[in-house]
Write a protein that holds these residues in place. Sequence first.
Motif, PDB file in Angstrom:
ATOM      1  N   GLN A  86       5.915  44.052  16.937  1.00  0.00           N
ATOM      2  CA  GLN A  86       5.677  45.389  17.467  1.00  0.00           C
ATOM      3  C   GLN A  86       4.928  45.339  18.783  1.00  0.00           C
ATOM      4  N   VAL A  87       3.890  44.503  18.848  1.00  0.00           N
ATOM      5  CA  VAL A  87       3.085  44.391  20.068  1.00  0.00           C
ATOM      6  C   VAL A  87       3.904  43.790  21.213  1.00  0.00           C
ATOM      7  N   SER A  88       4.769  42.841  20.878  1.00  0.00           N
ATOM      8  CA  SER A  88       5.556  42.162  21.908  1.00  0.00           C
ATOM      9  C   SER A  88       6.758  42.985  22.364  1.00  0.00           C
ATOM     10  N   GLY A  89       7.054  44.056  21.627  1.00  0.00           N
ATOM     11  CA  GLY A  89       8.207  44.884  21.976  1.00  0.00           C
ATOM     12  C   GLY A  89       9.515  44.385  21.404  1.00  0.00           C
ATOM     13  N   ALA A  90       9.456  43.463  20.449  1.00  0.00           N
ATOM     14  CA  ALA A  90      10.664  42.886  19.871  1.00  0.00           C
ATOM     15  C   ALA A  90      11.384  43.889  18.967  1.00  0.00           C
ATOM     16  N   ALA A  91      12.690  43.869  19.016  1.00  0.00           N
ATOM     17  CA  ALA A  91      13.497  44.761  18.186  1.00  0.00           C
ATOM     18  C   ALA A  91      13.833  44.137  16.842  1.00  0.00           C
ATOM     19  N   ARG A  92      13.751  42.812  16.752  1.00  0.00           N
ATOM     20  CA  ARG A  92      14.109  42.114  15.523  1.00  0.00           C
ATOM     21  C   ARG A  92      13.076  41.037  15.217  1.00  0.00           C
ATOM     22  N   VAL A  93      12.813  40.849  13.926  1.00  0.00           N
ATOM     23  CA  VAL A  93      11.950  39.753  13.495  1.00  0.00           C
ATOM     24  C   VAL A  93      12.625  39.061  12.326  1.00  0.00           C
ATOM     25  N   LEU A  94      12.748  37.749  12.429  1.00  0.00           N
ATOM     26  CA  LEU A  94      13.428  36.927  11.426  1.00  0.00           C
ATOM     27  C   LEU A  94      12.382  36.146  10.646  1.00  0.00           C
ATOM     28  N   HIS A  95      12.407  36.284   9.322  1.00  0.00           N
ATOM     29  CA  HIS A  95      11.437  35.650   8.439  1.00  0.00           C
ATOM     30  C   HIS A  95      12.116  34.533   7.656  1.00  0.00           C
ATOM     31  N   CYS A  96      11.345  33.513   7.281  1.00  0.00           N
ATOM     32  CA  CYS A  96      11.877  32.397   6.507  1.00  0.00           C
ATOM     33  C   CYS A  96      11.467  32.507   5.046  1.00  0.00           C
TER      34      CYS A  96
END
Length: 286
Positions: free
Chosen positions: A98-108
């Motif tokens: 959210q802080v970085s402005g990313a639209a997607r986050v991939l979790h392992c």
Amino acid sequence: MTDLGAVPSSSSKTLLVLGSTGKLGRLLRACLATSPELLADWQVVWGGRKADTGVDWVYSEGPPPKADAVLALWGVVPGKGDLADNITLAHRAVEIAQVSGAARVLHCSSSAVYGPAREATEGGALAPVNAYGVAKIEMEQSLFSDDSGQSPEPKSAVLRLANVVGADSLFRAIQSGLPVTLDAFDIGQSPIRSYATATVIWYAVAGLLTANALPGIVNVAASNPVAMHELLEAAECPFVWRPAPETAVAEVSMSMARLRRLTGQTLVVPPQEMIAEWRRLTEAPA
């Protein structure tokens, strides 16, 4: 690699990788250094808890850089801390995104969520046999528990990783130089597992970064499950047999149908190629 074509290119974007100094992170860094085309037109920023070779951003030294997507490799494994912290780390990755402005986050996540299984699908039954598998299920559920009816930002996706070539206990045993003891089941077979190489993981990541619709969960491994003795033979590592104890799990394999659709590739990797890639990456600078 076998039957792996080029990843479709995307516009120039930035991927922030969290946990880049762990065992998996170092393998992925070495892999991308030797094969940058696996993530064509993406700039990678490697994040770590402390300054290290190849680390671009240290978590404690200020806000994260701007990024289009975040890949969270970090996690707590058995014997290395409180497994419940996997939930905390997953939500921390979302906050960083959210802080970085990313639209997607991939979790392992892990194939440990399935327990004993043959060709387990993403929507199939979950029956973990250890606390690690339970913890990963709880992590996944915490990410998708929003019932507000609103579309959360950023979007999260979970990679259920198989045993990773070069990062699981079998490879620690190979590196010890001592004969490996293998469980022998009544069918005359060693344990069968789905295995993921670093290259296959990057294909999955690239597919998730460029997919129009982001699937919630994706199994990640080579399409062909492998018997452990086949890997040992490919590595020319001596081994001895013992009768499998009652607690031993004969097979944990996952269906790769969703991953094949996502990547457009068959992702077949023979044991000999798994070992060859591992050795190549182990020798390569990260």
